[in-house]
Design a protein around this motif. Structure first.
Motif, PDB file in Angstrom:
ATOM      1  N   SER A 108      -3.400   6.341   5.699  1.00 49.87           N
ATOM      2  CA  SER A 108      -2.387   6.576   4.686  1.00 49.87           C
ATOM      3  C   SER A 108      -2.376   8.048   4.291  1.00 49.87           C
ATOM      4  CB  SER A 108      -2.678   5.727   3.447  1.00 49.87           C
ATOM      5  OG  SER A 108      -1.882   6.141   2.350  1.00 49.87           O
ATOM      6  N   VAL A 136       0.837  -1.203   0.000  1.00 50.99           N
ATOM      7  CA  VAL A 136       0.000   0.000   0.000  1.00 50.99           C
ATOM      8  C   VAL A 136       0.872   1.254   0.000  1.00 50.99           C
ATOM      9  CG1 VAL A 136      -1.706   1.320   1.313  1.00 50.99           C
ATOM     10  CG2 VAL A 136      -1.943  -1.153   1.124  1.00 50.99           C
ATOM     11  N   GLY A 137       1.921   1.245   0.838  1.00 47.68           N
ATOM     12  CA  GLY A 137       2.811   2.398   0.884  1.00 47.68           C
ATOM     13  C   GLY A 137       3.633   2.550  -0.375  1.00 47.68           C
ATOM     14  N   GLN A 166      -8.969  11.537   3.962  1.00 43.05           N
ATOM     15  CA  GLN A 166      -8.318  11.559   5.266  1.00 43.05           C
ATOM     16  C   GLN A 166      -9.271  11.990   6.373  1.00 43.05           C
ATOM     17  OE1 GLN A 166      -4.715  13.863   5.014  1.00 43.05           O
ATOM     18  NE2 GLN A 166      -3.779  12.500   3.504  1.00 43.05           N
ATOM     19  N   TRP A 175       4.927   7.177   5.240  1.00 46.21           N
ATOM     20  CA  TRP A 175       3.737   7.296   4.401  1.00 46.21           C
ATOM     21  C   TRP A 175       2.427   7.208   5.203  1.00 46.21           C
ATOM     22  CZ3 TRP A 175       0.399   3.067   4.084  1.00 46.21           C
ATOM     23  CH2 TRP A 175       0.921   1.814   4.405  1.00 46.21           C
ATOM     24  N   LEU A 176       2.532   7.290   6.515  1.00 39.37           N
ATOM     25  CA  LEU A 176       1.330   7.337   7.357  1.00 39.37           C
ATOM     26  C   LEU A 176       1.085   8.771   7.833  1.00 39.37           C
ATOM     27  CD1 LEU A 176       1.757   4.124   9.552  1.00 39.37           C
ATOM     28  CD2 LEU A 176       0.378   4.407   7.469  1.00 39.37           C
ATOM     29  N   TYR A 199       6.888   2.317   8.286  1.00 34.29           N
ATOM     30  CA  TYR A 199       5.756   2.847   7.528  1.00 34.29           C
ATOM     31  C   TYR A 199       5.524   4.339   7.780  1.00 34.29           C
ATOM     32  CZ  TYR A 199       4.325  -2.090   6.951  1.00 34.29           C
ATOM     33  OH  TYR A 199       4.271  -3.419   6.648  1.00 34.29           O
ATOM     34  N   ASP A 218      -7.312   3.507   2.401  1.00 34.68           N
ATOM     35  CA  ASP A 218      -7.296   4.688   3.265  1.00 34.68           C
ATOM     36  C   ASP A 218      -6.732   4.393   4.647  1.00 34.68           C
ATOM     37  OD1 ASP A 218      -8.901   6.611   1.480  1.00 34.68           O
ATOM     38  OD2 ASP A 218     -10.209   4.850   1.593  1.00 34.68           O
ATOM     39  N   TYR A 272      -1.587   9.042   1.557  1.00 32.69           N
ATOM     40  CA  TYR A 272      -2.031   9.083   0.173  1.00 32.69           C
ATOM     41  C   TYR A 272      -3.550   8.989   0.053  1.00 32.69           C
ATOM     42  CZ  TYR A 272       2.908   7.912  -0.350  1.00 32.69           C
ATOM     43  OH  TYR A 272       4.285   7.906  -0.264  1.00 32.69           O
ATOM     44  N   SER A 273      -4.226   8.786   1.160  1.00 32.54           N
ATOM     45  CA  SER A 273      -5.683   8.678   1.144  1.00 32.54           C
ATOM     46  C   SER A 273      -6.314   9.973   0.644  1.00 32.54           C
ATOM     47  CB  SER A 273      -6.202   8.377   2.559  1.00 32.54           C
ATOM     48  OG  SER A 273      -7.607   8.555   2.629  1.00 32.54           O
TER      49      SER A 273
END
Length: 463
Positions: free
Chosen positions: A343, A106-107, A349, A130-131, A127, A115, A345-346
């Motif tokens: 994430s 996912v990352g 958020q 990217w969190l 992680y 998400d 990237y979500s």
């Protein structure tokens, strides 16, 4: 750094999670929040800091989580959240063994198709890049964290920032066959020496029963390190030093490691397969009546007393804090969490944060450990994440007072495994070395060699 290393090993296996993956995933099972749920009107639901007016109505939050009855039961309740907020939720359940690969993907994908991710805390430092740090959201919404035990929050805090909500929080527990101990007039062990002393008595009276269910296997999940950490820390040693370098070759730590290995090699406490067994193997051995003692997480009490899976009845199973290293010491206890994190990237958020607030609310934490059926789904779960839940009379009545025992452990010497970005790589070295030691290698030699290799890993990562 670790991201480069992880990608090198996983890019070839990369699974880009997209909408089609939510419909079918090899080795995984899907469940969505559209499952039937009791009708709950918005007015009937407490606020839990959720934003009024449904500002994120119509958004869909996708979650990747480990496949466990606790989370399936939560999924079965999620329609209540949708009714209140208008936010849809889809769950993808993944078995534990491939979970690290799936969450890492996912990352690496960085596409926002997932998400919220759920993972073992020991992977969290790798992680963190990217969190989404939650501190600004916690402050903005005045979300109270004081009801969560500090060791749980410690396990998901990196560089002074909080990266998740503790959602599957575990404390080590020592399970034992109460009926066997009563028959042999043995007291529940309070030290590891008590465990050793009980061994010959159990073997003499029950030849087909191993005194201790052991798991020294090195399968990549590093489960053979948890009791090892109790020995090392209990002896006054450390796994990593203040600078983050391996410290398990100190005199105290090495002696403790020798004693951990000696449970198998010297004291003959373990049953067949101990050198290759992992946690699940040891638990199954215990619940099938093949072992008299089992060091494991508190959630396992539900499994070993569940008539669907176990030959044991609750009256046959006792529990106690993990044994202390020596008489007079408080138990040294590893905790772990499997948090829910957002994430960065979500594309959802804020909607994801709304869901985390609801998911972590104190009423739901308690209900999910008390109610044994959710929309026709039978569930046995004793995992709770809050002080208030562990001390709640209904929660304890439903779970044989196991949560109350967690409180005692958490107020002793309780802490997670090292939470540094390179820990998975370093831990693999220690895990393999311990496995080599129980299969006949010289303990000092293999642990020293592992420490030397781990030192090079740390040097590389800290440059």
């Amino acid at each position: 750094m670790f991201r480069r290393v992880a990608c090198a090993g996983l890019c070839a296996l990369l699974v880009v999670v997209c909408d089609s993956d939510w419909a079918a995933d090899q080795g995984s099972s899907q469940a969505t929040a559209t499952a039937a749920a009791p009708a709950v009107t918005p007015a009937a639901m407490p606020a839990y800091g959720l934003k009024p007016g449904k500002p994120y109505k119509g958004e869909t939050v996708k979650i990747m989580a480990v496949n466990t009855p606790q989370f399936v039961a939560l999924q079965m309740r999620t329609q209540q959240f949708t009714d209140v907020t208008g936010i849809n939720v889809k769950w993808l359940f993944v078995p534990f063994k491939p979970l690290q690969e799936k969450v890492t993907s996912v990352g690496v994908a960085a596409n926002g198709n997932v998400d919220i991710v759920n993972y073992l805390d020991q992977w969290g430092a790798s992680y963190a890049h990217w969190l989404l740090p939650l501190d600004p959201l916690v402050k903005r919404d005045n979300f109270d964290l004081s009801d969560f035990p500090a060791p749980f929050l410690q396990s998901i805090t990196h560089g002074g920032k909080l990266y998740g909500m503790p959602m599957r929080s575990n404390v080590q527990m020592f399970l034992y066959r109460k009926d066997v101990f009563d028959a042999l007039n043995i007291k529940p062990p309070s030290t590891w020496q008590d465990v050793i002393n009980a061994g010959p008595k159990i073997r003499a009276a029950y030849p087909d029963m191993a005194p201790l269910a052991c798991y020294y296997g090195a399968d990549g999940n590093r489960q053979n390190l948890f009791a090892w950490a109790d020995f090392v820390r209990g002896a006054g040693g450390a796994i990593l030093d203040a600078k983050g370098y391996p410290a398990w070759t100190s005199a105290k730590a090495m002696k403790a490691t020798q004693e951990y290995v000696a449970l198998y090699t010297k004291h003959n406490l373990c049953g067949p397969g101990a050198t290759s067994n992992v946690e699940q193997d040891a638990r199954i051995s215990f619940q099938q009546g093949h072992a008299a003692m089992l060091p494991i997480w508190q959630w396992s009490y539900s499994a070993v007393t569940n008539p669907k899976d176990s030959t044991l009845k609750p009256a046959q199973v006792g529990f106690a804090p993990m044994p202390a290293y020596k008489a007079g010491d408080a138990p040294t206890t590893v905790v772990n969490t499997m948090p829910m994190s957002i994430s960065m990237y979500s594309k959802h958020q804020n909607a994801s944060w709304e869901f985390l607030k609801w998911l972590a609310n104190p009423e739901l934490d308690k209900r999910n450990a008390i109610e044994r059926e959710v929309n026709g789904y039978s569930v046995r779960n004793n995992v709770v994440n809050r002080w208030s839940s562990m001390q709640d009379s209904q929660v304890n009545a439903a779970n044989s007072n196991v949560p109350a025992a967690e409180v005692k452990a958490l107020k002793g010497h309780a802490q997670p495994m090292p939470e540094v970005v390179y820990w998975p790589e370093v831990a693999d070295l220690a895990s393999v070395a311990i496995n080599q030691a129980v299969t006949g290698a010289d303990v000092d030699a293999v642990m020293t060699d592992a420490a030397s290799q781990a030192h090079r890993v740390v040097e590389r990562e800290l440059r």
